[in-house]
Design an enzyme around this catalytic site. Structure first.
Site, mmCIF file in Angstrom:
data_model
loop_
_atom_site.group_PDB
_atom_site.id
_atom_site.type_symbol
_atom_site.label_atom_id
_atom_site.label_comp_id
_atom_site.label_asym_id
_atom_site.label_seq_id
_atom_site.Cartn_x
_atom_site.Cartn_y
_atom_site.Cartn_z
ATOM 1 N N ASP A 101 -22.644 28.104 27.609
ATOM 2 C CA ASP A 101 -21.603 27.160 27.182
ATOM 3 C C ASP A 101 -21.198 27.508 25.754
ATOM 4 O O ASP A 101 -21.205 26.662 24.861
ATOM 5 C CB ASP A 101 -22.136 25.724 27.275
ATOM 6 C CG ASP A 101 -21.029 24.676 27.204
ATOM 7 O OD1 ASP A 101 -19.879 24.997 27.549
ATOM 8 O OD2 ASP A 101 -21.320 23.537 26.812
ATOM 9 N N ASP A 156 -27.731 24.325 21.361
ATOM 10 C CA ASP A 156 -27.560 23.725 22.682
ATOM 11 C C ASP A 156 -27.496 24.774 23.794
ATOM 12 O O ASP A 156 -26.434 25.072 24.346
ATOM 13 C CB ASP A 156 -26.315 22.842 22.725
ATOM 14 C CG ASP A 156 -26.316 21.938 23.965
ATOM 15 O OD1 ASP A 156 -27.329 21.955 24.704
ATOM 16 O OD2 ASP A 156 -25.328 21.227 24.182
#
Length: 329
Positions: free
Chosen positions: A204, A221
């Site tokens: 991502d 993340d």
């Protein structure tokens, strides 16, 4: 559509959050700041001594413990090689903790700003670090995390949307037809690329997960980390008109190939992967609609205008997928 499921974080109260952190023999000050996150719940926690920490509470039933630990291990492997990822802290010999029915991890707080992606040196710097991430990502695979493919990011989310009555009736037939054309286009992209390598990705890699400091970028993340083609971590950094994206990609690859060889056949996948993300994103919003955070944050989802824009976006992608690759050496 079924929106009657129990909200997944209904019992994650401020007291429950602070109790979870203190269960690791840490002393909190009582301050608590919710950070921008929808899939999980992430908070900045004030400590009695030292800098605040960041606590991530994982969405129930999304990942197995084994899948979370694989991502943690990858983050640590990167950090140990001085690649700027932010791994979870090891506390009491573990990175994944359980309390009150939730799983959570703690991280050091790392600041930063949005990178200036219009700068040649910035793009090459990011490319070098992505090359290092992928060089390590190729050395082993995941056993408990999925692969980004046409089924999981295309056909399955498409079927979920069509079978769940998420579209206005007057648009369903049009959307269904455009969706099938788009999936056919994706299949042709994968056919043109042929058999390309799979590696552990960030998964991502957009600017929101890339923070910039005077020392350069660091990646945060890795929650969506999975197996897939390298170009997945490159195309999400691109923006603007086609010539701008071509220039940006050339600069990123100039840095990337200092550390990792890039298979240029993957460029045939770029617009196909962008199309899959459009489909997957709509299904992700639909799947999460029972979580009160989603209607509050995405009030425009599901209305007629939203689906008209999705139809237009998919039609644009159908045309782009038949264009030559965005860049070639």
């Amino acid at each position: 559509m079924d929106t009657t499921l129990t909200p997944p974080f209904a019992t994650l109260t401020p007291d429950a959050i602070l109790d979870a952190v203190e269960s690791l023999d840490l002393r909190v000050s009582g301050s608590l700041l919710a950070l921008n996150s929808y899939e999980n719940r992430v908070y900045q926690i004030g400590m009695d001594e030292g800098a605040p920490l960041v606590a991530k509470f994982y969405r129930p039933e999304r990942w197995s413990d084994e899948a979370i630990l694989e991502e943690h291990e990858f983050s640590w492997q990167l950090a140990e090689r001085e690649i700027p990822a932010v791994p979870p802290m090891r506390l009491q010999g573990q990175t994944l903790h359980h309390h009150g029915g939730f799983r959570f991890a703690l991280f050091e707080r790392r600041g930063g700003r949005v990178p200036e992606l219009d700068r040649q040196d910035t793009l090459q710097w990011i490319g070098r670090f992505l090359g290092r991430i992928h060089a390590l990502g190729r050395t082993a695979g995941y056993s408990h995390r999925p692969t980004l493919d046409q089924l999981s990011f295309g056909r399955e989310p498409a079927d979920f949307l069509l079978q769940g009555n998420w579209l206005p009736p007057e648009l369903e037939h049009v959307y269904r037809g455009v969706l099938e054309q788009a999936l056919d286009g994706v299949a042709r992209c994968f056919e043109r690329a042929g058999k390309v390598g799979q590696l552990r990705l960030h998964g991502d890699c957009h600017v929101g997960n890339l923070l910039w400091t005077d020392a350069g970028p660091h990646f945060v993340d890795f929650d969506d980390s999975r197996m897939g083609p390298a170009v997945q971590d490159l195309w999400m950094l691109l923006s603007g008109e086609r010539d701008e994206q071509s220039r940006q990609l050339a600069e990123v690859l100039a840095g990337y190939e200092d550390f990792c060889e890039f298979d240029q056949r993957e460029l045939y996948l770029l617009e196909g992967l962008r199309t899959l993300r459009l489909i997957h994103y709509s299904a992700w919003l639909a799947r999460r609609w029972h979580d009160p955070a989603f209607p509050a944050a995405f009030p425009w989802f599901g209305g007629q205008r939203y689906w008209e824009e999705q139809i237009l976006g998919l039609r644009e992608q159908i045309a782009l997928m038949d264009e030559p690759p965005l860049w070639s050496c």
